[in-house]
Design a protein around this motif. Structure first.
Motif, PDB file in Angstrom:
ATOM      1  N   THR A 274      28.403  17.820 -40.196  1.00  0.00           N
ATOM      2  CA  THR A 274      28.478  19.109 -40.887  1.00  0.00           C
ATOM      3  C   THR A 274      28.674  20.237 -39.876  1.00  0.00           C
ATOM      4  OG1 THR A 274      26.929  18.206 -42.481  1.00  0.00           O
ATOM      5  CG2 THR A 274      27.257  20.584 -42.555  1.00  0.00           C
TER       6      THR A 274
ATOM      7  N   THR B 253      27.207  12.017 -37.068  1.00  0.00           N
ATOM      8  CA  THR B 253      26.048  11.569 -37.821  1.00  0.00           C
ATOM      9  C   THR B 253      25.758  12.507 -38.979  1.00  0.00           C
ATOM     10  OG1 THR B 253      23.770  10.810 -37.598  1.00  0.00           O
ATOM     11  CG2 THR B 253      24.328  12.823 -36.448  1.00  0.00           C
ATOM     12  N   ASN B 254      24.748  12.139 -39.785  1.00  0.00           N
ATOM     13  CA  ASN B 254      24.364  12.975 -40.922  1.00  0.00           C
ATOM     14  C   ASN B 254      22.851  13.162 -40.929  1.00  0.00           C
ATOM     15  OD1 ASN B 254      23.148  10.637 -42.092  1.00  0.00           O
ATOM     16  ND2 ASN B 254      25.176  10.015 -42.776  1.00  0.00           N
TER      17      ASN B 254
ATOM     18  N   CYS C  16      26.067  16.054 -35.239  1.00  0.00           N
ATOM     19  CA  CYS C  16      26.027  16.349 -36.671  1.00  0.00           C
ATOM     20  C   CYS C  16      27.437  16.656 -37.199  1.00  0.00           C
ATOM     21  CB  CYS C  16      25.085  17.531 -36.882  1.00  0.00           C
ATOM     22  SG  CYS C  16      25.340  18.430 -38.412  1.00  0.00           S
TER      23      CYS C  16
END
Lengths: 203, 307
Positions: A167, A184-185, A165
């Motif tokens: 974030t 990834t998101n 991830c």
């Protein structure tokens, strides 16, 4: 994008030409030119049976079939004549989502050992293991200093898709330290959950 | 001349005397399987089939050979001819001779002559309301041949396909002679739907085809779902589409199987509902498949309805 021109060929030649290309080159996306409706239908059906999502445009002698989202079933075909066991032969797709660098609550040192053992043992799932996704504290496992980095790199080498991830990597300041997997998101993660036959959340 | 190509029948029929007519037919094609002996058997069974479909008994045959001698050598040709000769023997017909030419692409087949009583000819047309439609072999030979060309068919699939295509329609035809059937043909290049359409074209008949009851060879469905459908199936569909109504939401994979061109296919015939059970029992006793795949309706719009 791999392009195959089947114009001027009668069925089943267009399908067989596409099949040969897939067997030889395993492209992620394809563009196939056909010049009749029968070939449009047959090639689209064949691509769908091989895990692609075909879309076609045009009419008459100028039809173009493209595979939009790439293939979502990797190499599951049995009849390729190869003697070696196929990856994910029975076609089930398992996604493992890891939300922490430790497993369970109680003692973090024990939890970290359990996680190391878990990641090392994951290979027992064989070809069914389809995606390994790390979120929140789990992203530390793909960064410098991770006790399972070598294992994850080996999985990646064998073709397993590892996702971390973005974030979360940013949050922990680990973006530059990421050693394996792709960033990834949430949309990717949700889509993968939808495509998977089974999602295991751990950590 | 009793029957000519004008009615799209399976063979020509020429009356010689009040109780004898000649059935004449010819068929040849390129190899459908790799084994030369099997190819010979299949080509012969396919050529003989038209005589059986007319109600006749094959009596004599001539080989037709186009052959690349330099490329394949004499042994392959001998195997093909041996396969053909064995099938003629099984049919009780004699080989009178033949003709061969040098050709880049191998082709083999036969011209066959049979006898039939002029009053006992089975025409394509003649189905009556209430008749049941019965088919004696499974569908899917064209699709599986396509898969063989693509190297996708399993050996056991090739084997069951080969055995079906090499099987004569002799036993089936001999049983049918004891029953008052209304019309008969053999399912070949036009596919099941194409031949059914021939049986009812311009007759004002309405036929319901029950696709779930149609026997299908192993793996044919899987291959059709992969798009391994020969161009002939699509041509057959274009040609007959206007006579055919498919149930809404009909599976296009099954549709393609129903239009799939068949090599050495089974007999397709109609008979009254009352005699169907006894007839099917006799066929089963002789080892012949007998699937009731549809019926002729007594009312409703004209054409072929597939559900």
């Amino acid at each position: 994008m791999k392009e195959i021109d089947t114009r001027g060929l009668a069925c089943p030649a267009p399908v067989l030409l596409v099949k040969e290309t897939l067997d030889r080159e395993q492209p992620d996306t394809l563009l196939v030119r056909v010049d009749n409706e029968a070939a449009r239908e047959n090639v689209s059906r064949f691509l769908a049976s091989r895990g692609f999502t075909p879309q076609s445009d045009g009419a008459g002698a100028d039809i173009v079939i493209t595979t939009a989202a790439g293939r979502n079933v990797e190499q599951s075909h049995e009849e390729s004549g190869s003697a070696e066991p196929r990856e994910r032969a029975n076609n089930r797709k398992i996604m493992v989502l890891i939300g922490s660098e430790t497993i369970g609550a109680g003692d973090n040192e024990l939890g970290a050992k359990l996680m190391t053992a878990f990641i090392k043992t994951l290979k027992e799932m064989g070809g069914e293991l389809w995606r390994l996704v790390f979120i929140n504290g789990g992203v530390k496992l793909v960064a410098t200093g991770s006790p399972v980095l070598a294992d994850l790199l080996a999985y990646q080498q064998r073709g397993l898709m590892i996702l971390a991830c973005g974030t979360c990597l940013n949050h922990y300041g680990l973006m530059a330290e990421k050693q394996c997997g792709q960033t990834t998101n949430m949309l990717d993660i949700v889509t993968a959950m939808q495509l998977a036959d089974k999602v295991i959340t751990f950590g | 001349m009793l029957i000519s190509s004008a009615t799209a029948d399976d063979a020509g029929v020429y009356q010689v005397s009040p109780d004898l007519a000649l059935v004449q037919t010819v068929d040849f094609f390129t190899p459908v399987v790799d084994d030369p002996y099997d190819f010979g058997r299949i080509a012969a069974a396919n050529a003989l089939s038209d005589v059986y479909a007319m109600g006749g008994t094959p009596k004599m045959a001539m080989n037709i050979v186009a052959y690349p001698m330099a490329k394949l050598g004499a042994l392959v040709l001998r195997s093909i001819l041996a396969g053909g000769a064995d099938k003629l023997r099984e049919a009780g017909a004699v080989l009178l001779g033949g003709h061969s030419i040098e050709d880049d692409e191998l082709k083999f087949g036969m011209a066959v002559t049979g006898f039939v009583h002029p009053a006992k000819i089975w025409a394509n047309q003649g189905l009556k309301p209430g008749d049941q439609l019965i088919l004696t072999k499974s569908l899917g030979t064209g699709i599986i041949n396509t898969a063989i060309k693509g190297g996708l068919a399993k050996p056991e699939t090739v084997k069951s396909l080969t055995e079906q295509m090499a099987e004569l329609n002799k036993n089936a035809a001999e049983v049918l002679r004891d029953f008052p059937i209304s019309a008969c043909t053999d399912v070949t290049g036009f596919g099941l739907i194409g031949h059914l359409c021939e049986m009812i074209a311009d007759t004002g008949r309405r036929v319901t085809l029950d696709s779930g009851a149609v026997p299908i060879l192993p793996e044919a469905r899987e291959f059709a779902a992969m798009g391994l459908v020969p161009a002939g199936a699509h041509n057959n569909r274009k040609f007959r589409e206007n006579m055919v109504s498919l149930a809404s939401g009909f599976d296009p994979v099954v549709r393609d199987i129903l239009y799939d061109p068949q090599t050495s296919g089974g007999l397709l015939f109609g008979c009254a509902e009352q005699i169907a059970p006894a007839l099917r029992r006799r066929l089963a006793d002789c080892g012949v498949l007998a699937a009731v795949i549809g019926q002729v309706e007594s009312e409703g719009a004209v054409g072929l309805f597939v559900r």
